[in-house]
Design a protein around this motif. Sequence first.
Motif, PDB file in Angstrom:
ATOM      1  N   ARG A  50       0.711  -1.009   0.006  1.00 31.49           N
ATOM      2  CA  ARG A  50      -0.127   0.088   0.156  1.00 31.49           C
ATOM      3  C   ARG A  50       0.758   1.282   0.054  1.00 31.49           C
ATOM      4  O   ARG A  50       0.326   2.276  -0.643  1.00 31.49           O
ATOM      5  CB  ARG A  50      -0.870  -0.059   1.419  1.00 31.49           C
ATOM      6  CG  ARG A  50      -1.838   1.239   1.211  1.00 31.49           C
ATOM      7  CD  ARG A  50      -2.458   1.397   2.685  1.00 31.49           C
ATOM      8  NE  ARG A  50      -1.357   1.940   3.527  1.00 31.49           N
ATOM      9  CZ  ARG A  50      -1.054   3.236   3.523  1.00 31.49           C
ATOM     10  NH1 ARG A  50      -1.538   3.989   2.789  1.00 31.49           N
ATOM     11  NH2 ARG A  50      -0.163   3.507   4.319  1.00 31.49           N
ATOM     12  N   THR A  51       1.819   1.314   0.600  1.00 30.70           N
ATOM     13  CA  THR A  51       2.767   2.300   0.840  1.00 30.70           C
ATOM     14  C   THR A  51       3.482   2.585  -0.401  1.00 30.70           C
ATOM     15  O   THR A  51       3.705   3.735  -0.913  1.00 30.70           O
ATOM     16  CB  THR A  51       3.821   2.231   2.004  1.00 30.70           C
ATOM     17  OG1 THR A  51       3.135   1.749   3.441  1.00 30.70           O
ATOM     18  CG2 THR A  51       4.786   3.524   2.201  1.00 30.70           C
ATOM     19  N   GLN A  52       4.150   1.608  -1.243  1.00 27.24           N
ATOM     20  CA  GLN A  52       4.593   1.562  -2.437  1.00 27.24           C
ATOM     21  C   GLN A  52       3.695   2.271  -3.344  1.00 27.24           C
ATOM     22  O   GLN A  52       4.128   3.080  -4.087  1.00 27.24           O
ATOM     23  CB  GLN A  52       5.136   0.387  -2.962  1.00 27.24           C
ATOM     24  CG  GLN A  52       6.168  -0.079  -2.045  1.00 27.24           C
ATOM     25  CD  GLN A  52       6.637  -1.567  -2.383  1.00 27.24           C
ATOM     26  OE1 GLN A  52       5.805  -2.313  -2.822  1.00 27.24           O
ATOM     27  NE2 GLN A  52       7.952  -1.972  -2.116  1.00 27.24           N
ATOM     28  N   LYS A  53       2.423   1.647  -3.396  1.00 26.54           N
ATOM     29  CA  LYS A  53       1.392   2.413  -4.353  1.00 26.54           C
ATOM     30  C   LYS A  53       0.955   3.760  -4.099  1.00 26.54           C
ATOM     31  O   LYS A  53       0.726   4.579  -5.231  1.00 26.54           O
ATOM     32  CB  LYS A  53       0.276   1.368  -4.281  1.00 26.54           C
ATOM     33  CG  LYS A  53       0.256  -0.080  -4.899  1.00 26.54           C
ATOM     34  CD  LYS A  53       0.884   0.183  -6.396  1.00 26.54           C
ATOM     35  CE  LYS A  53       1.123  -1.456  -6.835  1.00 26.54           C
ATOM     36  NZ  LYS A  53       1.591  -1.581  -8.290  1.00 26.54           N
ATOM     37  N   SER A  54       1.078   4.262  -2.950  1.00 24.18           N
ATOM     38  CA  SER A  54       0.729   5.637  -2.685  1.00 24.18           C
ATOM     39  C   SER A  54       1.816   6.536  -2.588  1.00 24.18           C
ATOM     40  O   SER A  54       1.892   7.881  -2.769  1.00 24.18           O
ATOM     41  CB  SER A  54       0.425   5.468  -0.957  1.00 24.18           C
ATOM     42  OG  SER A  54      -0.593   4.913  -0.758  1.00 24.18           O
ATOM     43  N   GLN A  55       3.278   6.074  -3.288  1.00 27.94           N
ATOM     44  CA  GLN A  55       4.414   6.913  -3.209  1.00 27.94           C
ATOM     45  C   GLN A  55       4.207   7.687  -4.743  1.00 27.94           C
ATOM     46  O   GLN A  55       3.722   7.219  -5.649  1.00 27.94           O
ATOM     47  CB  GLN A  55       5.574   6.082  -3.455  1.00 27.94           C
ATOM     48  CG  GLN A  55       6.825   6.958  -3.615  1.00 27.94           C
ATOM     49  CD  GLN A  55       8.006   6.083  -4.064  1.00 27.94           C
ATOM     50  OE1 GLN A  55       8.044   5.011  -4.278  1.00 27.94           O
ATOM     51  NE2 GLN A  55       9.279   6.773  -3.953  1.00 27.94           N
ATOM     52  N   ASN A  56       4.404   8.990  -4.624  1.00 29.27           N
ATOM     53  CA  ASN A  56       4.417   9.781  -5.858  1.00 29.27           C
ATOM     54  C   ASN A  56       5.729  10.308  -6.107  1.00 29.27           C
ATOM     55  O   ASN A  56       6.347  10.973  -5.225  1.00 29.27           O
ATOM     56  CB  ASN A  56       3.389  10.988  -5.818  1.00 29.27           C
ATOM     57  CG  ASN A  56       2.042  10.544  -5.733  1.00 29.27           C
ATOM     58  OD1 ASN A  56       1.613   9.674  -6.512  1.00 29.27           O
ATOM     59  ND2 ASN A  56       1.235  10.832  -4.513  1.00 29.27           N
TER      60      ASN A  56
END
Length: 436
Positions: A50-56
């Motif tokens: 989830r954290t990886q997908k939330s990274q911009n």
Amino acid sequence: MNNKIILTIIFFSFFALVRGQENSWPLTKCIETALQNNLEIKIRQLEIKRTQKSQNSVLNRMLPIVDLTGQQSYNFGSTIDPASNGRVSSNIQNDNFYLNARTNLIDFSAFANAKKDKITIELAKADKEVIENEYKLQILESFYQALYVQELLKIQKEQFKQAVFNLDRVTKEVAIGSKPQSDLYDMQLSFAEEENRNLESEQLYGIKKLQLFQLMNATAIATEEVVLVNALNESAANDLENTINNPKIQRAELRYQNSLKSVNLERANNLPVLSAYYGYSTFYYTILNNPTGNTDSFKNQLADNKNQQVGIQMNVPIFNGFRNNKKITASKIESEKSKQTIEQEKQELDKQIALEEQNKKNYLQLQKKLNEKQQYAKASLNTTQAKFTNGKVEAILYSSVKNQLLSAEYDVLKNGLQLQYISLKINLLKYNSLKI
């Protein structure tokens, strides 16, 4: 016919070997199974994703934001005529369309946020490593508790064979009158005590194995058939580096780095932002109470009324009631707290390792003494066994000497397993590894 028999023997031998391997559980297999079944670790793995997908990324943050807006309104009575821009007394329908795009060309907070996102991912991984390390320590302790009872039971069963032999022999000797009845009573009492002791150990062994596999969340496995394997690679003693690799310290260091990025992020809010924007708009109108009027068609009005706007904007923060400065100060304090947490974790780890190292040292010193005691107890039992066979000592004395050997073997077994357990525990604490 002989070939069929040979093939059958080979098949069943292979089946028994495979089944034996399935029921053999070394520590590494227990830990691997536990890590695969642990729900908290699975939740942490999902949190990492989830954290990886939330990274911009910085590029993603700098991409333009595009909005398309449509608006329809009705004006009744005195209103503005969009064609003449003058006030008229009419009912007018007005449709407006807007297309807006905006992007930041220079935005220091975008750079700070992108760096902070990377550390956030590493923090999520560190949280998972901490949980895994603590879980490994629990499995290690539970495994060695069950292993100790298993090895203890082996010693008791081996000695119980001698108890069966002696009881049978004394029974026969009493029957022919070569020994008194009291010797048989003493031997029967000793035999009953060993039977009870073995039963208690078997029951305790079943409980300890069940607790181990419950901790592993492997409740579908028939623990009655499981055999724990004490397989350690002592040749790998020097493979580990001297650098401490404790997950809690790594997590504390990442939290400190994350707090520093938070300070930079708050500082970026005091820096100017350069933006570019583009706007496109058009509209359509019609007079509702004048259906026979000369209102242009929808298509023509959209083409005639279009408007475009392009510009660059610089936003320079000047004064906001010192709110940003207060946030920067608070972030610095939080960063200092995180830095102190690193030292706190190191101190706690050093204390725990020092205590375990002292325990290991004590067990090493005791090992030699316990081995000597075991040798003396074996020698004493051998001579007492000979005397008992020749009728020179009573059964009660023989049972006492036998219990002394059993106690000595218990102590050697327990001390040796404690040494292994502490060595593995120290390596899990220091290096998050099971090698010794």
